[in-house]
Motif scaffolding. Structure first.
Motif, PDB file in Angstrom:
ATOM      1  N   LEU A  71      34.510  32.958  50.202  1.00  0.00           N
ATOM      2  CA  LEU A  71      35.289  31.602  50.427  1.00  0.00           C
ATOM      3  C   LEU A  71      37.055  31.770  49.926  1.00  0.00           C
ATOM      4  N   GLY A  95      38.742  38.472  40.305  1.00  0.00           N
ATOM      5  CA  GLY A  95      37.895  37.411  39.856  1.00  0.00           C
ATOM      6  C   GLY A  95      37.776  35.651  40.376  1.00  0.00           C
ATOM      7  N   LYS A  96      38.899  35.686  40.554  1.00  0.00           N
ATOM      8  CA  LYS A  96      39.300  34.290  40.332  1.00  0.00           C
ATOM      9  C   LYS A  96      38.516  33.189  41.272  1.00  0.00           C
ATOM     10  N   ILE A  97      38.816  33.987  42.504  1.00  0.00           N
ATOM     11  CA  ILE A  97      37.595  32.723  43.529  1.00  0.00           C
ATOM     12  C   ILE A  97      36.222  34.215  44.256  1.00  0.00           C
ATOM     13  N   GLN A  98      35.611  33.362  44.952  1.00  0.00           N
ATOM     14  CA  GLN A  98      34.012  35.062  45.924  1.00  0.00           C
ATOM     15  C   GLN A  98      35.143  35.388  46.682  1.00  0.00           C
TER      16      GLN A  98
END
Lengths: 608, 337
Positions: B325, B319-322
């Motif tokens: 993206l 969940g560190k980046i969408q």
């Protein structure tokens, strides 16, 4: 026409404005054109698959299509809406266009039920149409049962499957349907549609408000109309952009542009003020973060795609221009870095009890590469922040420290940081660690001095190393022919393709130039010579030679007929080896010590 | 037996005993079955002389009953047995294989039995070997090359339109060589062009949605040429228009990098593309494409690409980046190398 505020009979706006004819379906021209032509020509397939994001018109189109192919008097492919068939289908008791929600009828029994019913002919029209919504929710066994039906459907049956996730359907089902991909509806089309709805309902709306609504619905018409509906209940007959922003709990575009401007300038103080304003206004920081990430992503896209970002970026022309202006001042690596920092924060902020501090820290981190004069300065600055956060002093004071005057490139900062660390390590003189941002000239001087010193030291070290090596150096003799034999074996393993060419060659040293080896081919093999002389092959062999002798050679190829007379007669290579023996000795030494300690039977030498 | 010979036999009415239809090309297989039904059965008595049985959960008696029934007002009866379990790889069938084999050896000669398998068959099975020996096991494979183009052209002309050679190639590039899919797309195209006679490349761009694999090829191509804008557009189409989920896209990008790396490595050792194809168990055209893509990457870049994919995959999952993206950042970084 339903009037706003009529309490008697309320239908959600998106249902009220659901299209009734193909012409009213917006943004899906490629699909509509085919379906209309099929209605006109009567080339109706027995299974269709409509897929695409939510709110793009799948179910609406399916309903219209169901009506159109049954209509007795279609108007240019559209259902007329007045004939007996159309009215029957519109009414409650229609038997011909059946909608099934697969999400709540997932089991195989539901599909069997359909299978049993499809043999009955339609009651009024030509076809019975089954619209199966959210078809990807069917269970595996239900799909299998459905497949049998799809394989041999009666002529009067048309299936229309609708789904948002076509990739979840088994390929056997996919290949039996005509697949239509519904696209996200563009911002402009949504705005136009909302405008026409507003006009017909007698509601006044600001263009910016519609823009915001459309942007937030991400290409889904239903979402945008629902949101519009909300706005109407909130504001009545006049909707402003600020109202929409309030409903969404988000900051406006203008605010985001300002924030990013400040990030670019490295103006932390203004940024903190802006965050403060957000919190004051009761906006959700995590929404703000998402907006900001999205904004930075858009800048990145504009920066990369330049002239034509349509398809990747759905914004109005004026916003696009603003993006362009802002993007021209940023470099890609900084954008990427900011996005990464903020994305990470976005994940963490959910678990943190003090989101505000997290956001503020992230801003500092983002701005750091531009404004850092020295590590000391940064530490100072963070200390000030900490103090402010704990004491709640108005943030405006930070601006006393002028941050934006010292914009530098990343390399500069890296150098400065390195310099200051080395200073710290080198001379522990406190006077030297003075912040240097106000004395660039002095700093440069220091830098030069440091460099000169460094260089001097390095040279000295080299000298010493050379001396010691010279003492230890031994001369090793290697028979180059033996080396070549073993190399050939290796080549055979690694590059079978060139091995046959090399099989009957000889490798000989050059008497004139120590750095040249001559590869001699039997006569009339000029062709092979040419092949080996190709860059990657000769480099490969030179690499092998370097590996096995430790010496760098240049490879030259000849055939026996034209060997130069410089070739050395004795093929003994004398290598002045500088390290290998000493290392070997050392190793022996260790082994001996180990044997001494543990006894011979417990020591085994393993080379890796 | 070749299916073309089968069609000849069907048309000549030489038609008896047990046939086995199997293989990946569903369209021709189904066509063969339809033609067999038309050739063997008089439409007026079709219902009486035709039986179709689903192979799952069927017992031997039912089969024998169907096959031993005498034809009515006709010389022959046709029984179609679909997906009989004795051919499956898994031996969870309820039918006694030996008993079935014994029966079909002495089956009534007034009946024609077609064993129709939707997928492939296990060629080690005794029943298969017996039918294969009689020459009536027909494998339907995907067609390609000139034969495929001829087929497409014929299909288009049947519907009163015409199509250029390049446009046909464009269709195949986009969706592959499964005739079922091509046939569906042709129907769409014909309706799309409406009154016009010719199907153009632009029509295909508009109507035919490329497969995931083809899009990934284009994507990696664009990355290789450092054209980040084109790569981003392809990715955007996949996600926003095609409704494709991101994990498969990421996996496919990583897979593509890996195959290129493998092809490159083997090529440097001197293998030609055909050998590489057999070694890697990939289709030859895939290897050829990968080799040409490989020229735009160094080995180091490919390794970095794989590591980047791994990193982004991890970041997406924690969940560190969408997800979207993350994929876009892979492209931007690879193109900025």
């Amino acid at each position: 026409m339903l009037k706003v505020g009529d309490p008697m009979e309320y239908t959600a706006l998106y249902r009220e404005w659901r299209p009734d004819t193909f012409d009213e379906v917006v943004g899906q021209d490629h699909v509509i054109r085919i379906l209309k032509n099929q209605t006109n020509s009567g080339r109706i397939s027995h299974a269709y698959l409509f897929c695409g994001p939510r709110g793009t018109g799948k179910t609406s189109t399916a309903k219209i299509f169901g009506k159109a192919i049954n209509c007795t008097d279609p108007q240019d492919g559209n259902p007329c809406g007045v004939c007996r068939v159309c009215t029957t289908i519109d009414s409650e008791n229609n038997m011909d266009v059946i909608e099934i929600d697969a999400a709540s009828n997932t089991g195989v029994d539901h599909i069997r039920e359909i299978r049993d019913k499809i043999k009955y002919p339609p009651s009024v029209g030509r076809y019975r149409v089954y619209i199966i919504d959210e078809v990807h929710m069917l269970s595996t066994s239900a799909f299998n049962a459905f497949l049998k039906t799809l394989e041999e459907p009666p002529d009067h049956i048309v299936f229309i499957l609708a789904t948002t996730e076509a990739h979840k359907l088994p390929s056997t089902v996919l290949s039996r349907c005509q697949r239509y991909d519904f696209r996200r509806i563009t911002l402009k089309v949504i705005v136009d549609r909302l405008k026409s709805i507003a006009k017909r309902m007698g509601i006044e709306v600001e263009d910016e408000a519609l823009d915001t609504i459309a942007r937030w619905s991400e290409g889904g018409m239903r979402d945008s109309i629902s949101l519009f509906d909300q706005c109407i209940s909130f504001c009545g007959t006049s909707i402003k952009e600020s109202d929409v922003l309030a409903i969404l709990g988000t900051a406006g575009n203008e605010f985001l542009f300002d924030v990013v401007n400040n990030i670019m300038k490295g103006d932390i103080s203004s940024l903190l003020i802006q965050i403060d304003r957000l919190v004051e206004e009761g906006k959700d920081l995590s929404v703000f973060l998402k907006d900001l990430i999205n904004h930075l992503r858009n800048l990145l896209i504009v920066d990369i795609c330049g002239d034509d970002p349509s398809g990747l970026l759905d914004v109005s022309q004026s916003t696009l221009e603003e993006y362009r202006r802002q993007a021209s001042n940023m470099n890609q690596s900084r954008l990427v870095r900011s996005i990464e920092i903020l994305s990470e924060l976005d994940a963490e902020i959910k678990w943190n009890t003090r989101p505000r501090i997290m956001v503020e820290m992230a801003m500092v981190r983002i701005c750091r590469p531009q404004d850092g004069n020295s590590i000391e300065d940064l530490i100072d600055r963070i200390a000030i922040l900490e103090k402010q956060v704990s004491e709640g002093i108005p943030i405006a004071r930070v601006s006393d420290i002028n941050l934006s005057d010292a914009r530098r490139t990343d390399e500069d900062i890296a150098e400065i940081i390195q310099e200051s660390t080395s200073k710290k390590l080198g001379f522990r003189d406190l006077d030297e660690i003075k912040p240097s941002k106000d004395e660039p000239a002095e700093k440069d001087k220091e830098e030069h001095q440091g460099k000169a010193q460094k260089a001097g030291k390095q040279e000295e070290a080299k000298k010493i190393a050379k001396d010691t090596n010279a003492q230890e150096a031994t001369i090793e003799k290697i028979d180059i022919e033996e080396v070549w034999d073993s190399l050939l074996k290796k080549i055979r393993r690694e590059r079978m393709a060139i091995f046959p060419l090399l099989r009957s060659t000889k490798l000989q040293l050059d008497s004139r130039n120590k750095n040249i080896v001559n590869l001699v081919f039997p006569s009339q093999q000029e062709f092979y010579v040419a092949a080996i002389e190709k860059e990657d092959n000769s480099q490969y062999i030179e690499g092998l030679l370097l590996e096995s002798t430790g010496q760098k050679f240049k490879l030259k190829c000849y055939t026996e007929d034209n060997v130069p007379n410089s070739i050395s007669k004795d093929n003994i290579l004398e290598i002045t080896d500088e390290e290998a023996p000493s290392e070997e000795e050392e190793k022996e030494d260790i082994v001996q010590k180990a044997i001494d300690i543990f006894g011979k039977e417990y020591v085994e030498v393993i080379d890796d | 037996m070749d299916y073309r010979k089968l069609f000849r036999e069907i048309n000549q009415g030489q038609w008896q005993g047990v046939y086995l239809f199997f293989g990946e090309e569903q369209y021709i297989k189904q066509q063969a079955l339809d033609q067999a039904i038309d050739a063997l059965l008089d439409p007026s008595f079709k219902e009486l002389n035709y039986d179709q049985i689903e192979g799952a959960n069927v017992d031997l008696d039912t089969i024998i009953n169907a096959c031993e029934t005498l034809p009515f007002m006709s010389e022959r009866r046709l029984v179609v047995l679909k997906d009989l379990s004795v051919f499956g790889g898994k031996s969870d069938g309820d039918i006694d294989e030996d008993g079935f084999l014994e029966y079909i050896k002495k089956m009534s000669d007034t009946t024609c039995l077609i064993l129709y398998c939707r997928d492939g068959v296990d060629k080690r099975k005794k029943v298969y070997r017996y039918i294969n020996k009689t020459g009536r096991a027909i494998e339907f494979k995907h067609i390609s090359g000139r034969e495929l183009y001829k087929w497409i052209n014929q299909k288009v002309e049947e519907q009163g339109k015409n199509i250029s050679y390049e446009a046909m190639g464009h269709i195949v590039d986009r969706i592959g060589n499964k005739l079922e899919d091509i046939s569906n797309e042709i129907k769409k195209l014909v309706s799309y062009v409406g009154k016009r006679d010719k199907i153009d490349i632009q029509d295909i761009d508009e109507v035919v949605v490329p497969t995931l694999e083809e899009s990934i090829f284009q994507l990696v191509d664009a990355i290789g040429e450092k054209k980040s804008n084109r790569a981003l557009v392809v990715l955007g189409n996949l996600i926003y228009e095609g409704g494709q989920a991101t994990p498969p896209i990421l996996a496919m990008i990583a897979r593509q990098f890996r195959i290129i790396l493998q092809c490159k490595g083997l090529h440097e050792k001197g293998y030609n593309s055909a050998t590489i194809a057999t070694k890697l168990k990939q289709r030859p055209f895939v290897v050829r494409k990968c080799l040409s893509q490989g020229r735009n990457f160094t080995v180091e870049q490919l390794k970095e690409g794989l590591e980047l994919c791994l990193k982004v995959d991890y970041h997406i999952k924690v969940g560190k980046i969408q997800d979207t993206l993350g994929l876009e950042l892979i492209i931007v970084k690879m193109c900025n190398q």
